[in-house]
Structure formats: structure tokens, C-alpha cells
Design a protein around this motif. Sequence first.
Motif, PDB file in Angstrom:
ATOM      1  N   GLU A 689       0.483 -53.224 -58.066  1.00 48.93           N
ATOM      2  CA  GLU A 689      -0.393 -53.938 -58.999  1.00 48.93           C
ATOM      3  C   GLU A 689      -0.198 -53.501 -60.444  1.00 48.93           C
ATOM      4  O   GLU A 689      -1.013 -53.834 -61.304  1.00 48.93           O
ATOM      5  CB  GLU A 689      -1.857 -53.732 -58.601  1.00 48.93           C
ATOM      6  CG  GLU A 689      -2.229 -54.378 -57.279  1.00 48.93           C
ATOM      7  CD  GLU A 689      -3.724 -54.386 -57.068  1.00 48.93           C
ATOM      8  OE1 GLU A 689      -4.422 -53.616 -57.762  1.00 48.93           O
ATOM      9  OE2 GLU A 689      -4.208 -55.174 -56.246  1.00 48.93           O
ATOM     10  N   LYS A 690       0.862 -52.764 -60.712  1.00 48.97           N
ATOM     11  CA  LYS A 690       1.060 -52.232 -62.059  1.00 48.97           C
ATOM     12  C   LYS A 690       1.131 -53.350 -63.098  1.00 48.97           C
ATOM     13  O   LYS A 690       0.464 -53.286 -64.136  1.00 48.97           O
ATOM     14  CB  LYS A 690       2.342 -51.403 -62.104  1.00 48.97           C
ATOM     15  CG  LYS A 690       2.590 -50.703 -63.449  1.00 48.97           C
ATOM     16  CD  LYS A 690       3.813 -49.813 -63.365  1.00 48.97           C
ATOM     17  CE  LYS A 690       3.998 -49.027 -64.652  1.00 48.97           C
ATOM     18  NZ  LYS A 690       4.240 -49.878 -65.831  1.00 48.97           N
ATOM     19  N   LYS A 693      -2.292 -55.036 -63.562  1.00 42.61           N
ATOM     20  CA  LYS A 693      -3.219 -54.200 -64.337  1.00 42.61           C
ATOM     21  C   LYS A 693      -2.887 -54.245 -65.823  1.00 42.61           C
ATOM     22  O   LYS A 693      -3.781 -54.315 -66.677  1.00 42.61           O
ATOM     23  CB  LYS A 693      -3.182 -52.767 -63.823  1.00 42.61           C
ATOM     24  CG  LYS A 693      -3.760 -52.589 -62.422  1.00 42.61           C
ATOM     25  CD  LYS A 693      -3.641 -51.154 -61.957  1.00 42.61           C
ATOM     26  CE  LYS A 693      -4.208 -50.970 -60.541  1.00 42.61           C
ATOM     27  NZ  LYS A 693      -4.053 -49.581 -60.040  1.00 42.61           N
ATOM     28  N   GLU A 694      -1.586 -54.195 -66.144  1.00 41.56           N
ATOM     29  CA  GLU A 694      -1.193 -54.260 -67.548  1.00 41.56           C
ATOM     30  C   GLU A 694      -1.511 -55.636 -68.135  1.00 41.56           C
ATOM     31  O   GLU A 694      -1.934 -55.750 -69.298  1.00 41.56           O
ATOM     32  CB  GLU A 694       0.298 -53.954 -67.678  1.00 41.56           C
ATOM     33  CG  GLU A 694       0.654 -52.502 -67.345  1.00 41.56           C
ATOM     34  CD  GLU A 694       2.149 -52.258 -67.373  1.00 41.56           C
ATOM     35  OE1 GLU A 694       2.911 -53.260 -67.422  1.00 41.56           O
ATOM     36  OE2 GLU A 694       2.568 -51.092 -67.345  1.00 41.56           O
ATOM     37  N   LEU A 723      -7.036 -58.380 -58.654  1.00 42.62           N
ATOM     38  CA  LEU A 723      -6.892 -56.921 -58.615  1.00 42.62           C
ATOM     39  C   LEU A 723      -7.647 -56.349 -57.418  1.00 42.62           C
ATOM     40  O   LEU A 723      -8.585 -56.958 -56.903  1.00 42.62           O
ATOM     41  CB  LEU A 723      -7.413 -56.299 -59.914  1.00 42.62           C
ATOM     42  CG  LEU A 723      -6.651 -56.664 -61.195  1.00 42.62           C
ATOM     43  CD1 LEU A 723      -7.330 -56.035 -62.399  1.00 42.62           C
ATOM     44  CD2 LEU A 723      -5.202 -56.207 -61.113  1.00 42.62           C
TER      45      LEU A 723
END
Length: 940
Positions: A689-690, A693-694, A723
Motif C-alpha cells: 500500500e506504499k 498511502k503516498e 487503504l
Amino acid sequence: MKQDQQILTDLRESKFESVLRAGCANFLLEPSLGVERLDVENKSHEKWLLRIRDRVSIYADPSNEATETQKQQLLLVALAALYAFLQANVTGPPLAWNSAELCFHGIDDGEPTDIRRALIASLSIDGEAAYHLTRYVELFSLAQIVLNHPSVYALEAPFVWARLRVNFVHQQLLNEMSPIIQSLVYQDISFLDSSILSSTSSYDPTVKVLYLLERAAINTFHGLDKKARDDLDQATQMRKFQYILTGHLGKRTKFQQNDISQLVVLAKSEREDELNNSEQEDSAQKVQITQGLAPRSLNLNDDTLLESISFTKNSGAGSRTPAEDIPPTLADLDPSKQPVLDPLDSIILLSVASSITNTSPQHGLTREETLPYATRVLEGGSTNWQVYTQALLVRSRTESYRSRTVERGVLQLQALVDQVIAEVTGSKSVNDTSESSTTFLPRAKESESAPVSERLRYIHQLASPLTWTLEAELASQWVSLGGLRTALEIFERLEMWAEAALCWAATDREDKARKIVRKLLYEKSGEGSLVGNGDDDDDVAEDYNGCEISPFAPDAPRLFCILGDLEKEPKHYERAWEVSHKRYSRAQRSLGKYYLAKRDLPRADDAYSKSLAINPQNGASWFSLGCVRLETMNWKGAVYAFTRSVQIMEDDAEAWSNLAAALLRLPAKEDARANGDDEDLPIQKADPEKQRKEAFAALKRATTIKRDSYRIWQNLLNVAATLSPPPYTDIIFAQQRLIELRSKTEGEGCVDIEVLEGLLAHITSTGSAQANTNTTPNGEPPRKRYGLENMFSDLVQKHIVPLITQSRRLWQLVAKLTIHQNRPSSALEAYEKAWRTALNKPGWDDGSGVAGSSASALEDVSPDDTWKEVADSTIELVDAYESLGEKEITEGLGAGSGELVCKNWRYKAKMAIRSVVGRRTKAGFEDVETLKERMQSLVP
């Protein structure tokens, strides 16, 4: 030693000729010292430049036992030349000595005019040309050579600071910003930050403030407004200067009956006692600066507005806006009679106004916020000529946008231009042979003119515009008012042919604009040379299709780009790129824009990339490149482009939003080892999920900048819902903001039902609601619950329920929420409304179906689906009657009385089924067995 002391004294007193005729300067400029290069054959200006460089090398050469004193002498000479140049081109008065005779004597193979023209051309860099009529450029060249010479340049603050100033003036001389000079400027700023502002610095606080104000002016010039405001805040703290933008009751118009809140800046210098020893001296200072030693402030002379705001005489909190926390030292100030400010404090206020205007110049509230800063400096008085002049300039820029003040704004700017032009081209000058210019106001007497030292004292902190820049700004104001002829006269007098062409193009006279530009670049068809300057009205643009003029003017790359804009021909942009030796970033930027409009995305990508290789500080180009890469699905390249864009333009909401869009499309990173293929090391798990999230963080930043964009809020809501775990609070805020923005046009369609259902499922699964009774077991009123559940409840009850008209799912959501809150009466009411919503959809009884039954999307629904929805809703309502009807009321006036929610729930349930079955069977359908069986089950 005594001579050095005298040179320093002369520099402080602005006796620049004395400095440039003695000692070190005499060695640099004297032609007969036997140190010329005899083996070179160059043009006159190149010989002069080589002579200065060689003599600087000799004078500062360590092998010749050059001392620090000699380097300091070179520094003083360079500063004298730079300040003399600024006096001649920014502040006036005109030089009383012949700079050409001083600098060029001994050069017999060239006229001073020709040498000056060549020196101006040599200042061109990155395809950007300096103004071709710059006065006394030899003085600037002398300062530039000395301060940028390797033998002189030392890692000491005075030398670096002087080089910073000369390079920034060079930046101001160019048509547009040069990336090379910008990098040199900020390289010197980086060194000075560690030398002057460090905790171990021995510099006086006043010196630190001067540097901070100068750095703020440079940041504002380069569009770095946030950094500029940080510098101003730091300078304010060092000065212990207190000011506040607040409201005070007063009248602005002549016929105003009631006092209303007016914006005003209350300000008071820390050293007020030193500035104002007495009220009489205070008044004398104001009269002196406003009547004799500065350009005159024009009256408004309006039939409605007062000359200045008439504030109420009442003291105390009642006359001010109560929401402001005014410092005690400012609370007792009379807004209409404030003390004189220290010049540095006045510069802080004017710099704040400039940074505000630079950020959002077209916003009405921004202009209203800007004006009080300039008004405070003007009405409070100033003790410095240039500070007062800058305040008039800031006020005229602000007033030029309002119908009631536009006349004073433009005429004030005209008066400033006339005053400055008269000062720098007056009859006192021996350098120019042109006639003295006429002025809008009477020319000030010499006894009334401020001394040079006073004018130049804060020139770098104010970053005052050059004279031709100020005149071009006046011409632009006339264009905005429709005064085309006046603007053209100014541009033609300044020989700014490119601006004159743009002026014609702005009035739909592109044929005239093309003729002006073509005449500067091409020879006339069938002729061997260009005659004239574009003033012959008998010619047309097509007459100038001959060979290119040789040599080109220094601003030829810009002219080719303007011609490309007028003729929509990419070949002109390519020619501009070639003429500038592939250094003019605007050429490739224009090519990128052209190819993007033609949907030639690969060539647009290449053009923008070349432009940014030259000028990587152009945030708009990074944004355009990111958009191109989004369309070509180059996600990684788009992320890089938008990242660079938001680093430069932190307040660009669209760039943040597009960055999020690119991040969401990046492929997920795979698991990898910490050191390549070393199998002994553990595998590092990649965060799946990087990117999301960004992207979510980027969208949150975008919503803080552009709160009125419903698309950004919708994207934020969608990303937040994906998310794990979802940021529930942000989901609620986003949905509420969407309702505020879109409810009037979309109604319940702006509600994301799926996201709210997931949020409700989380609430019901993570906590149990306390019974909503009027009293607790102890007989006390229940405490109001705060947190996620209460926020969600407020969202549903206050914002969503008033919107529901056709959505059964939303009423079901309301029912489930109220059941969780132990409010059976409200839950049953919601189920009844959900059933009526389904029943009100036409076509379920006769099998014709319905279009648009969904609340979130307009789509066709089959007759079978419509009937199934009604049947399910009826069964759901009967189940609700059965489960909730015999419960006690827990809310409202009936709470605690033991009264049931619905005593006759069986009767109501049967009537609901019968109404549905009757309408369905009447149309000839027999698919009602399920409802009949459910009605039979209601028999006690």
C-alpha cells in the motif's frame, strides 16, 4: 592606510568618482601601465575586458605578495562601480562625471557607444538578453569582472555578499530569469547563511536583518514566496518589531453613516524613542519626507471615497474587531496617527505586501489585504527616500485594479516614472546629450532632492525596479485600461519592440505585431538590408521574408519565439533554440506546448525535457511534462515530474492531485533482498500500500490548498476507502465536504453509499452503543459521546438525511445506524421511508420497469429487478415491524414511559403487504406467493 580610509569614507558618502579615480581603481583603468596583452587581436570591448581581468590578476596575485588590504581595495572599487551603476539606472540623481571618459580612455579603436553596445550584448546568458539601452554598463561590467575574478573571490562573507549583489543585479537586467545566474545567486546565499546567520556568527543583529531582508527580496523575485515569508518572520523577531493586520471601526466613504470594520495595520518599532524624541520632531520628519525628499503622493480626489479611512476616536476593545489578539504595545495605538517606523521595519511591511501580491495577484481579497501595509508606511511617514518611493509603488500597483482608485493608481505610477526618469536623465548628467524629460509634476529642486547615500542605503533590501522596468509596468497598466496608444508610445520610446508587438497582438492586431517582429529578424524581400525600425505603416509582414539579418540582436531567441506564437509555426521555436546555442529554455517550452496541442505527445515530452535540462526551476514546465507522461502512461516519469513540480510550487493543488493519480498507477514493488542477490540476507517485504498511502498524503495536501474542488475531494474519498485500515475520520470529512460542494446540483447522488456502508459496518463491529435514554441508571443525564461514531452520526443526521429522495439504501443505512444507537422508533421510521421510496418507483406493479432507480448512477433497471426490490423492501419492513414494534421508546418525550414503538405493528405489516399484493395482482401478475406466506406468518 590613510588613503584606504579616505576611499572607505568616500564610498560611504557616495562619492563614487573619487573612489574610481584613486589608488587601485587608477591601476585597473589607466591604459599606459605597460601590462597589456600585446599578442591578442580583439574588438574594443574585448580588449577592455581583458585589460581589466589581467590587471585584477596582477593586483590580487598571491605570487606577487598581494595582501588582504589589496583585495579589500578591489572590493571597494567594485562596490563603488556597482552603486554608481544603480544610481544611474534605479534611483538617480544622474552622474555628474563622465564614466565613459574614466573607463574607456586610451581605447582609440572604438566609440564609447559601440563599446557599450558590445558590453550589453556580452551580458546575454542562457539566451536571455539584457536591455539594450542600459546606461553606463561599463560600471556594471567593471564590478562584475572584479567580484567574479578567481583571484579576488574569497570564502569570506563581505566578498561573497558583494558577488551575490552584482549577480542578482545581472539577473534583473535580463528579460527573463537565467538558470545559471540563479544557481550562482543561491550558491552564494547558501554560503552566507552559514556565515552570517549561524549561532557562532559575530555579525551585528542589524547586519543579520539586512541580509534576511535582502534574501527575502531575492526569493520574492524568483517566486519563492514561502521562503520569503519565513525570512521576513525571522527578521521581524530579530528586530522585535510588532505589527498586526486587524480591523478597526471607521468610515471609508464620504456619505457613510455607520462605522464598520476597516482593515488596518497597527505597527510600532522597538526603537520608537530613538526615532521620535518628541511629537514635534515626529511631525517634522513626516513633513520633510512627504513634501521635499521623496516623490509626491497624489490625492485620491474621488467623489465618494475619503482620502484616507476615518477611524473612530473611541479607544478600547469596542472599536476593534474582537476576534484579534492584539499585543499590548499595539492596543493603544491610534490607527489614524501612528508613530514613524524605522526604515527596516517599513521594508518588512512592504516586503510582506509584495510577497502576498506575488502569491495571488488577481484575488480581490488579496489586494484588500495588501493595501493596508503600504498605507501604514505612507501615512505613518518614512525617514528614507527610497522606502517611501517603494511604498508609493506598492500602493499604486494595488489601486490599479479598483474602479474608484484606478485613476490615482495609474497617475501615481506615472508620477513615479516621471520623477525617476527626470532624476536619472536630468541636465546635471554629462554622460547623456538628450534633452531633459518632461514630468507630470514639477521637478524637485536640487535642495529638495534626497542625497545619493540616502537613496542607495536600502536599495538591495527593497530590490527596487530598474527605470525601464518601471516604465514597462506603466505601459502595461495603460494597456489594461485601454490606453493602447500611450502604451505603444512608451514601448517605442524604450525601443522595446517585442513588448510593442505583444501589445498589438493583445488587441487583435496580429498583422501589425508580425510586421514589427519580422522587421527585426528578416530583411525586406528583394532588398539587401533592413531600413527603419518597424514604424512604416505602408509595409506588411509579408514584405519581410528575405534573408535573416546578420548579426542577430541579442534578444533574437525571444523574438523568434514571439513570432512562433503569432504564426503558430514550430520552425521559429526551433530557430530560437539554434540561435541561442541550445540554451534558451523558452524555445523548447513553446515547442512542447505546440506539440501537446497537436497531440504529438512523444515530441512534447522530448521538448519539455530539453527545456527543463536548461532551467530545472520552472515548476510549470514540470507540471506540463507530468501531464504528457500521464497521457503516455509513463507512470514513473509522471511521478518524478509532478514531484519536482510540487517541490517548486508547493501551493499547486492540481500538481499534488496529478501526483496522486500517477502514484496510484505505479506497479506495486516486489519483495527484494537488502543487498541484491545475497541469499544469506533476509527478504525485505514490500509494502503493497506504499503508493496508495503516498497518493492519499498528496491528495490531503491538495485539499488544503484547493478546498472548493469537488473532484479532489472525491479522489481523496476513493483512495481513503482503499487503504487498510481506512482513515475513517478523513473519510467523514471528505464526504461532508462533497455534500457541501455538490448537494445543490447532485442531491443524494454526491453520497458514496458503498463507502458509508463500510464505515457503518466498522462502527457496529467495534463497539456497542449505549442506550439513548434521557437518564443514566444513576438518574443523571447521559454524557454525549465523542469520536468516530458521533462524527458519523452527525454526518448522517445533519447532512445526508435532508438529501434523501429516491435512495432506499440510504434509508437502510439510517435505520441500521439508529438500531445500533438503540433508537428503535427512528429505525422503524427509516425502514418505512425506505419502503415508500421503493414503492414510489413507477413500473414495478405493471412490469414496465424504470430508468434511473439507482441513487448513485443513472442506469436502466429490468422489470423483474424493480419488482424484486419492492418485494424485498416489503419483507424488510414487515421484519422491522416484528422486531422493533414491541420495543419501548428510548428517545424523545416518550422515553422511559414504557410506551411501545408501534402497538399495532401486525396491522400495519399486513396493510403494507396487502397494498403491494393488490397492486401487483391487479396488473395480472401472480408472483406474490412469498408476500402472502409472510402475511400468514403474522397471524398470532
